[in-house]
Design an enzyme around this catalytic site. Sequence first.
Site, mmCIF file in Angstrom:
data_model
loop_
_atom_site.group_PDB
_atom_site.id
_atom_site.type_symbol
_atom_site.label_atom_id
_atom_site.label_comp_id
_atom_site.label_asym_id
_atom_site.label_seq_id
_atom_site.Cartn_x
_atom_site.Cartn_y
_atom_site.Cartn_z
ATOM 1 C CG ASP A 19 5.982 -2.677 1.125
ATOM 2 O OD1 ASP A 19 6.597 -2.675 2.204
ATOM 3 O OD2 ASP A 19 4.775 -2.399 1.020
ATOM 4 C CB SER A 62 0.202 0.269 5.690
ATOM 5 O OG SER A 62 0.904 -0.612 6.535
ATOM 6 C CG HIS A 121 5.122 0.101 3.777
ATOM 7 N ND1 HIS A 121 4.245 -0.836 3.288
ATOM 8 C CD2 HIS A 121 4.557 0.575 4.918
ATOM 9 C CE1 HIS A 121 3.209 -0.937 4.103
ATOM 10 N NE2 HIS A 121 3.369 -0.093 5.094
#
Length: 509
Positions: free
Chosen positions: A401, A190, A438
């Site tokens: 995601d 991320s 994610h």
Amino acid sequence: MKQAFLAIFVAAACAAMSYGQPPNSCENLKSVKLPDTTITAAEMVPAGPLVVPGRGGGAPAGQGPAAPAPMVPAHCRVAAVIAPSADSHIEVEFWMPAAEWNNKFEAVGNGGFAGTISYAAMAAALREGYATASTDTGHKGGSAVFAVDHPERYIDFAWRAVHEMTVKAKSFVMVYYGKAALYSYWNGCSTGGRQGLKEAQRFPEDFDAILAGAPANYETHLHAWTVAVGSAAIKGGENILSAGKMPILNQAVLAACDSLDNVKDGLLNDPRKCKFDPAVLLCKGPETEICLNAEQVAAVKRIYAPAKFKNGQIIFPSFEPGSELAWPNVVSNLKPPQIGIDTFMYLTYADPQWDWHNFDLDRDTLAADKRDDGVINAIDPDLSRFKARNGKLFMYHGWNDTAIAPENSINYHAGVLKKMGSKQDDWFRLFMVPGMQHCGGGPGPNQFNAMAALERWREAGTPPDVLVASHVTGSTVDMSRPLCPYPQVAVYKGTGSIHDAASFSCKAP
């Protein structure tokens, strides 16, 4: 004078090592002088449950009060504050195993707007024998409010904190062990993925290899999309697409597309091939729990569609079919996710009164791009300097995601190939993970040891041609599946269990 002091310190440590003595004492590291650095602690920490500095025992922040504290081996802990500018206050932690060091360094990344040190990730690296480091990126808390009237802290968050941390960490490793780490690795997802790409682009000498998961590297466009997609189901101050609608939407997608890869397993190998039309769920009469009204169908279509400028140019891709069970946190609320709002409220306009209701996709995206001017965004496709150092870049992204649209990683990968030539898989590979959300989770094969694969690639020259991933329920592995370098996909051989990786092989589409 400071560098001379460090040189003497290292020479003494090396001499001790040559006579078979242990490395320099941890407590002595408090006397090390490094530019712009104030050491606040240098202490040996015994083996046992992780004790988060300032919080005591228990799980690191964000893991919940019931989560057990991870175990850590005995290590030398150095805490410091780095101030490369008059307005900087970058807190960092450096942890070095007291025994059985693997002669390597692994820096770990952050999530969101950071504001905290990644203790759990440091603990994981330490257990594997790495010396490790993490930073809060120069502020506290997960909001972007820190950047208002603080341009230097904006830069610290964007890239400077990670680079300064890395340079200092290598110095402490040298002093403590009397020798440099053989290899330096980056591991982040991320924001951590963005940080890794920024390092490859801006400071290619910092790391020998980089693991970058689901990178938030086009942050201005990502957060423009975040606000746009988060607003898609909000009408007149109410949300028209409740979390309760997601299961029927997901079931309809799987009914239409699950068999496209010849395996009915609840996963879409390449969701882009799914041409699902949500209009099939349009209610024939009054709305019920198993259908969508016309406004809901329109909202779902908007959510699947990429964010675009009025001229048709894509700003950012969007959710893929099959990801619907992960939508509620983004689209079933009364306002878009705060992380997207923060980019415009604090980073772009520095206006705490900025109202997302007045968001204009074209105007505000362009304003965010102008304000950032490449400071946070990590989209430069020219990685030739990193490649020239024999650097290896391993990217991964889950198809399910919904925090960062997965096709963003494909777009960056394509951009690098366009800039540097079509054959770059000797140093850069991307793995797309069916069903993974994610940075992990989801119904797909979401547990895999990418760092081990990256090490073999960088140290032994063995490229990751396939990576076996697992899905675990409780303590039981209920599925394994090969992950393939993009654009290859895992194809069922026609025999064997569909839950066993051995029944699949990687093939080009």
